[in-house]
Design a protein around this motif. Structure first.
Motif, PDB file in Angstrom:
ATOM      1  N   ARG A   1      -7.563   2.164  -2.707  1.00 13.71           N
ATOM      2  CA  ARG A   1      -7.592   3.589  -2.347  1.00 13.71           C
ATOM      3  C   ARG A   1      -8.001   4.383  -3.589  1.00 13.71           C
ATOM      4  O   ARG A   1      -7.610   4.024  -4.702  1.00 13.71           O
ATOM      5  CB  ARG A   1      -6.194   4.048  -1.914  1.00 13.71           C
ATOM      6  CG  ARG A   1      -5.635   3.404  -0.695  1.00 13.71           C
ATOM      7  CD  ARG A   1      -4.161   3.780  -0.518  1.00 13.71           C
ATOM      8  NE  ARG A   1      -3.931   5.212  -0.554  1.00 13.71           N
ATOM      9  CZ  ARG A   1      -3.918   6.007   0.517  1.00 13.71           C
ATOM     10  NH1 ARG A   1      -4.088   5.497   1.721  1.00 13.71           N
ATOM     11  NH2 ARG A   1      -3.720   7.301   0.389  1.00 13.71           N
TER      12      ARG A   1
ATOM     13  N   ASN B   1       0.688   3.744   1.506  1.00 13.61           N
ATOM     14  CA  ASN B   1       0.734   4.283   2.851  1.00 13.61           C
ATOM     15  C   ASN B   1       1.630   3.438   3.760  1.00 13.61           C
ATOM     16  O   ASN B   1       1.771   3.723   4.929  1.00 13.61           O
ATOM     17  CB  ASN B   1      -0.702   4.280   3.433  1.00 13.61           C
ATOM     18  CG  ASN B   1      -1.043   5.603   4.051  1.00 13.61           C
ATOM     19  OD1 ASN B   1      -0.232   6.523   4.056  1.00 13.61           O
ATOM     20  ND2 ASN B   1      -2.248   5.704   4.585  1.00 13.61           N
TER      21      ASN B   1
ATOM     22  N   PHE C   1      -5.095   3.037  12.258  1.00 13.79           N
ATOM     23  CA  PHE C   1      -5.864   1.899  12.792  1.00 13.79           C
ATOM     24  C   PHE C   1      -5.507   0.585  12.108  1.00 13.79           C
ATOM     25  O   PHE C   1      -5.988  -0.471  12.482  1.00 13.79           O
ATOM     26  CB  PHE C   1      -7.369   2.144  12.602  1.00 13.79           C
ATOM     27  CG  PHE C   1      -7.732   2.513  11.192  1.00 13.79           C
ATOM     28  CD1 PHE C   1      -7.823   1.552  10.212  1.00 13.79           C
ATOM     29  CD2 PHE C   1      -7.952   3.841  10.846  1.00 13.79           C
ATOM     30  CE1 PHE C   1      -8.124   1.887   8.907  1.00 13.79           C
ATOM     31  CE2 PHE C   1      -8.250   4.192   9.536  1.00 13.79           C
ATOM     32  CZ  PHE C   1      -8.333   3.204   8.571  1.00 13.79           C
ATOM     33  N   CYS C   2      -4.691   0.634  11.054  1.00 10.35           N
ATOM     34  CA  CYS C   2      -4.473  -0.531  10.188  1.00 10.35           C
ATOM     35  C   CYS C   2      -3.415  -1.464  10.773  1.00 10.35           C
ATOM     36  O   CYS C   2      -2.301  -1.047  11.063  1.00 10.35           O
ATOM     37  CB  CYS C   2      -4.049  -0.044   8.802  1.00 10.35           C
ATOM     38  SG  CYS C   2      -3.765  -1.371   7.634  1.00 10.35           S
TER      39      CYS C   2
ATOM     40  N   TYR D   1      -4.540  -4.994   1.887  1.00  7.45           N
ATOM     41  CA  TYR D   1      -3.826  -3.813   1.387  1.00  7.45           C
ATOM     42  C   TYR D   1      -4.556  -3.150   0.216  1.00  7.45           C
ATOM     43  O   TYR D   1      -5.787  -3.145   0.188  1.00  7.45           O
ATOM     44  CB  TYR D   1      -2.382  -4.173   1.021  1.00  7.45           C
ATOM     45  CG  TYR D   1      -1.556  -4.521   2.245  1.00  7.45           C
ATOM     46  CD1 TYR D   1      -1.159  -3.531   3.137  1.00  7.45           C
ATOM     47  CD2 TYR D   1      -1.191  -5.838   2.514  1.00  7.45           C
ATOM     48  CE1 TYR D   1      -0.414  -3.851   4.263  1.00  7.45           C
ATOM     49  CE2 TYR D   1      -0.453  -6.156   3.645  1.00  7.45           C
ATOM     50  CZ  TYR D   1      -0.069  -5.150   4.508  1.00  7.45           C
ATOM     51  OH  TYR D   1       0.664  -5.463   5.625  1.00  7.45           O
TER      52      TYR D   1
ATOM     53  N   SER E   1      -5.817  -4.774   6.680  1.00  3.73           N
ATOM     54  CA  SER E   1      -7.260  -4.978   6.592  1.00  3.73           C
ATOM     55  C   SER E   1      -7.584  -6.334   5.997  1.00  3.73           C
ATOM     56  O   SER E   1      -8.707  -6.579   5.597  1.00  3.73           O
ATOM     57  CB  SER E   1      -7.947  -3.899   5.755  1.00  3.73           C
ATOM     58  OG  SER E   1      -7.550  -2.646   6.186  1.00  3.73           O
TER      59      SER E   1
ATOM     60  N   GLY F   1       1.460   3.370   7.605  1.00  2.07           N
ATOM     61  CA  GLY F   1       0.088   2.890   7.402  1.00  2.07           C
ATOM     62  C   GLY F   1      -0.919   3.776   8.108  1.00  2.07           C
ATOM     63  O   GLY F   1      -0.538   4.660   8.893  1.00  2.07           O
ATOM     64  N   CYS F   2      -2.193   3.565   7.844  1.00  3.07           N
ATOM     65  CA  CYS F   2      -3.230   4.309   8.561  1.00  3.07           C
ATOM     66  C   CYS F   2      -3.138   3.949  10.041  1.00  3.07           C
ATOM     67  O   CYS F   2      -2.711   2.847  10.389  1.00  3.07           O
ATOM     68  CB  CYS F   2      -4.620   3.962   8.027  1.00  3.07           C
ATOM     69  SG  CYS F   2      -4.851   4.447   6.304  1.00  3.07           S
TER      70      CYS F   2
ATOM     71  N   CYS G   1       0.864  -1.178   0.000  1.00  3.79           N
ATOM     72  CA  CYS G   1       0.000   0.000   0.000  1.00  3.79           C
ATOM     73  C   CYS G   1       0.907   1.236   0.000  1.00  3.79           C
ATOM     74  O   CYS G   1       1.943   1.222   0.675  1.00  3.79           O
ATOM     75  CB  CYS G   1      -0.850  -0.053   1.260  1.00  3.79           C
ATOM     76  SG  CYS G   1      -1.700   1.474   1.635  1.00  3.79           S
TER      77      CYS G   1
END
Ligand code: SF4
Length: 343
Positions: A123, A39, A51-52, A92, A57, A48-49, A37
């Motif tokens: 995304r 990110n 919360f990820c 991802y 995910s 990463g995000c 990803c």
């Protein structure tokens, strides 16, 4: 006024969509196609995000090649030979790769007989011209199957987007939805409820924004309100024989997900420091009901809770019992006589 009965539920669930469209229950099989990803690989960020989890995910997906993952998935359902499945490219960012590779993995899935379509999580900033052209090409090639795109918007509020490190502005999401809709690709938008710093009003603003954007598309395509099965002679019972089911070639979807705190994430550190609290079950249920009331009744609800992997779930623990959450939601909606799209 006749109320729509979505197979006994007060909202238009994905299960109802499948049964009305394909005449039977259909199942989603998650696969991991080995993506990363932007990110996570350092292009936008390396963390990463917020919360990820490291699984991107896709903590439920098996780690094999696509064909063997599909075979293993189908084998788990072997008592139900002949059933229909959707391949869910979950882990991802599933359009973040060479277009030839994308073509090969999507084709592998679409070619299988029991597969009715694929759902690709990605995304909105990873849907360049080449990817859009590929989706259009595959849509024509597999015209009897569907291709859905799932976008993790989570919130429309830029301040929250900054905190969660989403790394794209709302305008990018809106442009992606428009480009996908232009080629008739349905979009399923993920929204997280309970993000730190967000009030109920802010969450409802996100839900209304996504619903309104979807409504524009549904209106453009002249897709009317879903009709109760008995009006048009569609079956209310998947076991009923000799029924003509409505083949719907377009759908707008929303996934409402509860914020989960998973171990190994930066969100878990903030939670441990006490910088925010997670929702209690009762407040989540009341919030989901208000969200559903604000979502147009033509939009398919793909999820009303989350099911984070229990092994790494820190909070809220009550969310681990998904069945209990759904039962409580349905009971509460019945008590309140609440339904989707009835604000
Ligand atoms: S949530 Fe999605 S976009 Fe964010 S880091 Fe994980 S895989 Fe990437």
């Amino acid at each position: 006024m006749t109320h729509i009965d979505w197979l006994g539920k007060p909202y238009y669930s994905l299960d109802a969509y499948f049964k009305y469209t394909y005449g039977e229950k259909c199942y989603k099989l998650a696969v991991d196609a080995g993506f990363t990803c932007p990110n996570r690989d350092g292009s936008l960020d390396a963390r990463g995000c917020v919360f990820c989890s490291a699984g991107g995910s896709g903590d439920f997906a098996d780690k094999y090649n696509i064909n063997s993952q599909i075979e293993a998935g189908l084998a788990r359902f072997d008592k139900m030979a002949g059933k229909k499945f959707v391949i869910y490219f979950q882990a991802y960012t599933n359009t973040y790769g060479n277009v030839d590779y994308l073509r090969s993995i999507y084709t592998e899935a679409l070619e299988q007989e029991q597969i009715i379509g694929i759902s690709i999580a990605t995304r909105p900033d990873c849907l360049g011209d080449e990817v859009i052209a590929l989706l259009e090409e595959l849509k024509k090639e597999f015209s009897d199957k569907f291709i859905w795109i799932e976008l993790g918007l989570q919130t429309i509020h830029e301040k929250t987007a900054e905190y969660i490190r989403r790394k794209y502005p709302l305008s990018v999401y809106e442009a992606a939805v428009q480009r996908l809709n232009k080629i008739n690709i349905p979009v399923i938008t993920h929204i997280i409820l309970g993000l730190p710093g967000e009030t109920e009003e802010m969450m409802l603003e996100t839900v209304k924004y996504v619903s309104d954007l979807s409504v524009k598309q549904l209106n453009k395509m002249a897709i009317g309100a879903f009709q109760p099965p008995d009006v048009h002679g569609y079956g209310t019972d998947s076991k009923t024989k000799n029924i003509t089911y409505k083949k719907s070639n377009f759908m707008c979807g929303i996934k409402l997900q509860l914020l989960h705190v998973l171990s190994g994430t930066d969100l878990a550190c903030d939670y441990a420091e006490g910088s925010f609290r997670v929702l209690e079950q009762e407040e989540y249920i009341d919030l989901v009901i208000r969200c559903l009331q604000n979502i147009d009744e033509r939009i398919v609800i793909h999820r009303v809770t989350g099911d984070g992997p229990k092994k790494i779930l820190i909070a809220p623990k009550w969310s681990g019992n998904k069945k209990a959450v759904l039962n409580a939601l349905h009971k509460r909606m019945k008590e309140l006589n609440a339904r989707q799209g009835t604000v």
